[in-house]
Structures are given as structure tokens and as C-alpha cells.
Design an enzyme around this catalytic site. Structure first.
Site, PDB file in Angstrom:
ATOM      1  N   THR A  40      45.453  53.727  42.590  1.00 16.53           N
ATOM      2  CA  THR A  40      46.553  52.992  41.977  1.00 16.53           C
ATOM      3  C   THR A  40      46.245  52.574  40.538  1.00 16.53           C
ATOM      4  O   THR A  40      47.133  52.151  39.808  1.00 16.53           O
ATOM      5  CB  THR A  40      46.878  51.729  42.806  1.00 16.53           C
ATOM      6  OG1 THR A  40      45.677  50.967  42.987  1.00 16.53           O
ATOM      7  CG2 THR A  40      47.402  52.115  44.186  1.00 16.53           C
ATOM      8  N   HIS A  45      38.053  47.962  41.440  1.00 18.34           N
ATOM      9  CA  HIS A  45      37.535  46.641  41.099  1.00 18.34           C
ATOM     10  C   HIS A  45      36.652  46.166  42.246  1.00 18.34           C
ATOM     11  O   HIS A  45      36.524  46.851  43.273  1.00 18.34           O
ATOM     12  CB  HIS A  45      38.663  45.655  40.802  1.00 18.34           C
ATOM     13  CG  HIS A  45      39.707  45.566  41.871  1.00 18.34           C
ATOM     14  ND1 HIS A  45      39.492  44.945  43.087  1.00 18.34           N
ATOM     15  CD2 HIS A  45      40.991  46.038  41.917  1.00 18.34           C
ATOM     16  CE1 HIS A  45      40.568  45.013  43.823  1.00 18.34           C
ATOM     17  NE2 HIS A  45      41.505  45.683  43.151  1.00 18.34           N
ATOM     18  N   HIS A  48      37.362  46.366  45.994  1.00 16.19           N
ATOM     19  CA  HIS A  48      37.247  47.625  46.742  1.00 16.19           C
ATOM     20  C   HIS A  48      35.846  47.851  47.310  1.00 16.19           C
ATOM     21  O   HIS A  48      35.644  48.750  48.127  1.00 16.19           O
ATOM     22  CB  HIS A  48      37.558  48.819  45.826  1.00 16.19           C
ATOM     23  CG  HIS A  48      38.980  48.904  45.382  1.00 16.19           C
ATOM     24  ND1 HIS A  48      39.365  48.711  44.070  1.00 16.19           N
ATOM     25  CD2 HIS A  48      40.114  49.175  46.068  1.00 16.19           C
ATOM     26  CE1 HIS A  48      40.674  48.867  43.974  1.00 16.19           C
ATOM     27  NE2 HIS A  48      41.155  49.145  45.164  1.00 16.19           N
ATOM     28  N   LYS A  82      51.778  43.941  50.395  1.00 17.22           N
ATOM     29  CA  LYS A  82      52.763  43.918  49.318  1.00 17.22           C
ATOM     30  C   LYS A  82      54.092  43.339  49.814  1.00 17.22           C
ATOM     31  O   LYS A  82      54.533  43.637  50.919  1.00 17.22           O
ATOM     32  CB  LYS A  82      52.992  45.334  48.769  1.00 17.22           C
ATOM     33  CG  LYS A  82      51.760  45.952  48.115  1.00 17.22           C
ATOM     34  CD  LYS A  82      51.355  45.199  46.878  1.00 17.22           C
ATOM     35  CE  LYS A  82      50.092  45.761  46.253  1.00 17.22           C
ATOM     36  NZ  LYS A  82      49.666  44.991  45.081  1.00 17.22           N
ATOM     37  N   ARG A  86      56.050  49.289  45.606  1.00 12.13           N
ATOM     38  CA  ARG A  86      55.214  49.634  44.468  1.00 12.13           C
ATOM     39  C   ARG A  86      55.998  50.521  43.502  1.00 12.13           C
ATOM     40  O   ARG A  86      56.876  51.291  43.922  1.00 12.13           O
ATOM     41  CB  ARG A  86      53.972  50.410  44.924  1.00 12.13           C
ATOM     42  CG  ARG A  86      52.979  49.605  45.749  1.00 12.13           C
ATOM     43  CD  ARG A  86      51.841  50.501  46.190  1.00 12.13           C
ATOM     44  NE  ARG A  86      50.908  49.824  47.060  1.00 12.13           N
ATOM     45  CZ  ARG A  86      49.807  49.215  46.652  1.00 12.13           C
ATOM     46  NH1 ARG A  86      49.523  49.184  45.367  1.00 12.13           N
ATOM     47  NH2 ARG A  86      49.003  48.631  47.513  1.00 12.13           N
ATOM     48  N   GLN A 172      48.447  58.380  56.361  1.00 13.78           N
ATOM     49  CA  GLN A 172      47.046  58.024  56.531  1.00 13.78           C
ATOM     50  C   GLN A 172      46.535  58.463  57.896  1.00 13.78           C
ATOM     51  O   GLN A 172      45.367  58.821  58.037  1.00 13.78           O
ATOM     52  CB  GLN A 172      46.828  56.516  56.329  1.00 13.78           C
ATOM     53  CG  GLN A 172      45.346  56.197  56.123  1.00 13.78           C
ATOM     54  CD  GLN A 172      45.073  54.748  55.786  1.00 13.78           C
ATOM     55  OE1 GLN A 172      44.451  54.044  56.564  1.00 13.78           O
ATOM     56  NE2 GLN A 172      45.519  54.308  54.626  1.00 13.78           N
ATOM     57  N   ASP A 193      43.221  44.609  56.224  1.00 12.60           N
ATOM     58  CA  ASP A 193      44.630  44.960  56.055  1.00 12.60           C
ATOM     59  C   ASP A 193      44.927  46.400  56.446  1.00 12.60           C
ATOM     60  O   ASP A 193      46.091  46.816  56.487  1.00 12.60           O
ATOM     61  CB  ASP A 193      45.066  44.712  54.602  1.00 12.60           C
ATOM     62  CG  ASP A 193      44.311  45.570  53.599  1.00 12.60           C
ATOM     63  OD1 ASP A 193      43.195  46.030  53.927  1.00 12.60           O
ATOM     64  OD2 ASP A 193      44.822  45.768  52.479  1.00 12.60           O
ATOM     65  N   LYS A 230      40.902  33.077  44.747  1.00  8.18           N
ATOM     66  CA  LYS A 230      40.800  34.482  45.107  1.00  8.18           C
ATOM     67  C   LYS A 230      39.505  35.105  44.603  1.00  8.18           C
ATOM     68  O   LYS A 230      39.134  34.941  43.440  1.00  8.18           O
ATOM     69  CB  LYS A 230      41.997  35.252  44.547  1.00  8.18           C
ATOM     70  CG  LYS A 230      42.131  36.656  45.111  1.00  8.18           C
ATOM     71  CD  LYS A 230      43.455  37.281  44.713  1.00  8.18           C
ATOM     72  CE  LYS A 230      43.603  38.656  45.347  1.00  8.18           C
ATOM     73  NZ  LYS A 230      44.900  39.288  44.981  1.00  8.18           N
ATOM     74  N   LYS A 233      38.641  37.562  40.937  1.00  9.15           N
ATOM     75  CA  LYS A 233      39.538  37.276  39.833  1.00  9.15           C
ATOM     76  C   LYS A 233      38.923  36.221  38.920  1.00  9.15           C
ATOM     77  O   LYS A 233      38.306  35.264  39.382  1.00  9.15           O
ATOM     78  CB  LYS A 233      40.887  36.763  40.342  1.00  9.15           C
ATOM     79  CG  LYS A 233      41.693  37.798  41.115  1.00  9.15           C
ATOM     80  CD  LYS A 233      42.326  38.811  40.187  1.00  9.15           C
ATOM     81  CE  LYS A 233      43.257  39.730  40.950  1.00  9.15           C
ATOM     82  NZ  LYS A 233      43.918  40.711  40.067  1.00  9.15           N
ATOM     83  N   THR A 234      39.094  36.388  37.622  1.00  7.07           N
ATOM     84  CA  THR A 234      38.667  35.388  36.646  1.00  7.07           C
ATOM     85  C   THR A 234      39.857  35.092  35.737  1.00  7.07           C
ATOM     86  O   THR A 234      40.930  35.679  35.889  1.00  7.07           O
ATOM     87  CB  THR A 234      37.496  35.908  35.790  1.00  7.07           C
ATOM     88  OG1 THR A 234      37.961  37.022  34.993  1.00  7.07           O
ATOM     89  CG2 THR A 234      36.336  36.366  36.668  1.00  7.07           C
TER      90      THR A 234
END
Length: 419
Positions: A40, A45, A48, A82, A86, A172, A193, A230, A233-234
Site C-alpha cells: 500500500t 513501517h 509491519h 478500515k 481504500r 487471500q 486483524d 499508538k 507513531k511519532t
């Protein structure tokens, strides 16, 4: 300690489709198993990482990892997690993302030897499939009621879900079936998920094979932070594996700034340190937290794994230079990494400039009077060296590799002058 026992100790196992069956098959044989990622973006990141690092743990125990990059599923979009559809990406964009992600995965796995990793792209088998084949050969085995019961679909029924994303779980499932048939793949692992997608794959294998096929699924918990914010994340955004998006220094800083409440959990999740090593670091957190040994170990292990030894050394060098103030020892490239987020000023002139004038123009000091006071009081440092000369002229000799001058006001306020 067995592999499953180690995974349990690390807190990595969230769900298993058949706990006893998985234990039995792992005790008897070396298996092939897979984990996938949809392209995607042009980089993964750190969110993953855990499933793939878990896959690598299986490889270290002699099992063969199959690493799937979803060139086909990436064109569709996984509805998992989601609240809305998307935005579809072009084939060219997805193919570019696939190539970038493949390069990152090659740093994580060993592709040599008897159990060398295999990398596959589901576009190779899904991309050429026509609609009638999809409906007749696969769609008839997965009931609509079965799909509606999946959390990923049920959670979207009120807000709406397209037929495209509705069928994602079948695509999948086809991946799992294809890998089972062609690579003897007996297990899929993924984040929590992905449970619905994994079990759909098992359903398809069960219905399409008549040999009493036995395959398994295992999911990994969502990574959380003790303070409720989370993970990954920054303020500046996600922590990417691509060094052009998140520099090795920033990557190192993310891990070294881990809270005491999280660091042992992350050492268990992400590193390949032994139980004894982690327990020793846990004791250090309890008895000497100011030394931050656990955070340093975490940052070093993760930066070395993703970016290599040279980048780790560079990240430590930048960190040490900023702590000590010896910034003149840094190269221009290291300055770009370490001072990416500090206030900066572009000086587009080859002429010398007075230090007082520069402090005002760069908005380091609010006025010339304050600039003179700052200099006289010893609050101004040029490339790490204190300067108390109000008549000082910034010249070519103050430019690091002709590109930067680093001004510090006080103990910690850095400013970057760019030429």
C-alpha cells in the site's frame, strides 16, 4: 525451550486455529509457512515488523519461510481495520511499491541454504485469473453468510463495503491454497486483524482438497504502548523502514526513547536476544533505570537488523555528538540526519556575516541587543565551541563541508544554518 514455548514466553502468540495440531506438526517435521504484506506504500513501517520477525524465528528453527508481497491484493485493498474504502492504486504504483518492499524483506530473511526463504508475488497467479474462473473455481466454496460473519466485513456493513473489498478475503484464501498446493505451505501467520482472512484460507483448503488436508493459522497480538498511545507513531509520522523516509538516526532514536514500561515487552517481541539476556536487562530496568541499558540494547538490535552495522555506528555517533556537544565531528550527511527537525535558516550569500547579525536574521535571538548579551554571557556556541566575541564574523571556516553551521543557544537549543 521449544519454539512455541519461546513464542509464548515472548507474548507473541495471540490465536491458534489448532494449538495441539500446530505443536504436533512442529514436533514431527520442518514445515513451510508464510506471511504476507500488501504494497500500500513504497515502504513498510515498524507496524509491519512483528509478523515477519516471527516468521524469521521459525526459519531459525529450520522451517522454510515464504514471504508474500501482495501485488494483486494490493490492487484490491484489505478492509481489515478500515472504516471506509481504500483509494485504489494504479498497477504501476503497486509494482513500484512491490519492488521497494521486496528489497526491505531481503534484509530480514536468509534466502540461502536448505530452508532459505522464498519470496512470491500473488499477482503471478491472481493477476491472470479471469472472472469466471474466480467465481466457478473458488467463489462457490465460500458462502456469503460465512463472509458476512467475518468481523472485517460485519464492521463495514453499516458504513458500506464494495463488492471489491468484500471479495478480498477470498483472494487471500486463494493465496493460502496456492501456496499449500505448490509449496507444501502448512501455516499462515499474521497480525490479529488477519484472523478472518487466515481462517477463510483454511476453509478453502479444506473444501478444495480431498486428502484430509491439514493446515494451520497463527496470529500475533496488536503491539500497544503502556500509555495508550499508538505504537510506531511519532509527531512527525510513521517510523518507516526506508532510510530515505526515516533516517537510521531517527529509527535509533525511536527505539532508545522507549518507556521503561514498554521496553522489556519490545525486547521480547522484536529482538533475537536470549531469555537470559532479556531477563538481565529487565533487572537493570528495575534496579538502575537511569542507565537505560534495555533501551540501548533495543535500539542497537533493531537498527542493526534493519539498517546494518555501519548505519548503527553512525546513529550512535550522532547521538553521542548531540549529547556531548561535539557536533563539529559530524559529517554533512550525519548533520542532515541529526538536525532534520531543528529550526533552520538558509543563508544564500558567500559573504561573511557578523555573528550578531546572523543570530537576529536566523531568529535565534530576538534583537541585536539580546544577541550581544547572549554572546557575552557565553550562551552561543558555533559548531560546538563557545564564542563570546560580539565582533565575530561567520566565515567559510565555520561551514562544515561547506554546507552547514550549527549554532547552539544555551544548553539544548540547536539551530542549523544552511548554505
Amino acid at each position: 525451550m521449544s519454539l512455541l514455548e519461546d513464542l509464548q514466553w515472548r507474548g507473541i502468540i495471540y490465536q491458534q486455529t489448532d494449538e495441539e495440531g500446530i505443536k504436533e506438526v512442529l514436533d514431527k517435521e520442518k514445515i513451510s509457512l508464510y506471511c504476507g504484506v500488501d504494497p500500500t506504500a513504497d515502504s513498510m513501517h515498524i507496524g509491519h515488523l512483528l509478523p515477519f520477525l516471527t516468521l524469521r524465528r521459525f526459519q531459525q528453527e529450520g522451517h522454510r519461510p515464504i514471504v508474500l508481497v501482495g501485488g494483486a491484493t494490493g490492487l484490491i485493498g484489505d478492509p481489515s481495520g478500515k472504516k471506509e474504502e481504500r483509494k485504489l492504486q494504479t498497477l504501476d504504483t503497486v509494482n513500484y511499491n512491490v519492488s521497494c518492499i521486496k528489497n526491505q524483506l531481503e534484509h530480514i530473511f536468509n534466502f540461502e541454504g536448505e530452508n532459505g526463504a522464498i519470496m512470491v508475488n500473488n499477482y503471478d497467479w491472481d493477476g491472470t485469473m479471469d472472472l469466471v474462473t474466480f467465481l466457478r473455481d473458488y467463489g462457490k466454496y465460500i458462502g456469503v453468510n460465512y463472509m458476512l460473519a467475518k468481523d472485517t466485513v460485519a464492521s463495514r456493513l453499516e458504513t458500506g463495503i464494495s463488492f471489491t473489498e468484500f471479495t478480498y478475503t477470498i483472494l487471500q484464501a486463494i493465496d493460502f491454497y496456492h501456496l499449500y498446493q505448490n509449496h507444501n505451505c502448512k501455516m499462515q501467520i499474521g497480525g490479529s486483524d488477519q484472523w478472518g482472512n487466515i481462517t477463510t484460507g483454511l476453509e478453502l483448503i479444506r473444501k478444495m482438497t480431498s486428502d484430509g488436508a491439514k493446515a494451520f493459522g497463527l496470529t500475533i497480538p496488536l503491539v500497544t504502548k503502556a500509555d495508550g498511545t499508538k505504537f510506531g507513531k511519532t509527531e512527525s509520522g510513521a517510523i518507516w523502514l526506508d532510510p530515505a523516509k526515516t533516517s537510521p538516526y531517527e529509527f535509533y532514536q525511536f527505539w532508545i526513547n522507549t518507556a521503561d514500561a514498554d521496553v522489556i515487552k519490545y525486547l521480547k517481541y522484536f529482538t533475537f536476544l536470549s531469555r537470559e539476556e532479556i531477563e538481565a536487562l529487565e533487572k537493570s530496568v528495575e534496579e538502575e533505570p537511569h542507565l537505560r541499558k534495555a533501551q540501548k540494547a533495543l535500539a542497537e538490535e533493531m537498527t542493526r537488523l534493519i539498517h546494518g552495522d555501519d548505519s548503527l555506528k553512525q546513529a550512535i555517533k550522532i547521538t553521542d555528538a548531540l549529547f556531548s556537544g561535539e557536533v563539529k565531528e559530524l559529517s554533512a550527511d550525519e548533520i542532515k540526519q541529526g538536525f532534520k527537525d531543528v529550526p533552520s535558516f538558509d543563508y544564500n550569500n558567500n559573504k561573511e556575516i557578523g555573528l550578531v547579525d546572523l543570530l537576529v536574521e536566523a531568529k535565534i535571538s530576538p534583537s541585536k541587543r539580546q544577541a550581544r548579551e547572549d554572546i557575552q554571557n557565553g550562551a552561543i556556541y558555533i559548531n560546538g565551541d563557545r564564542n563570546t566575541d560580539v565582533q565575530y564574523m561567520i566565515s567559510e571556516q565555520d561551514r562544515i563541508e561547506g554546507q552547514f553551521t550549527i549554532i547552539r543557544r544555551g544548553k539544548k537549543k540547536y539551530f542549523l544554518i544552511r548554505y
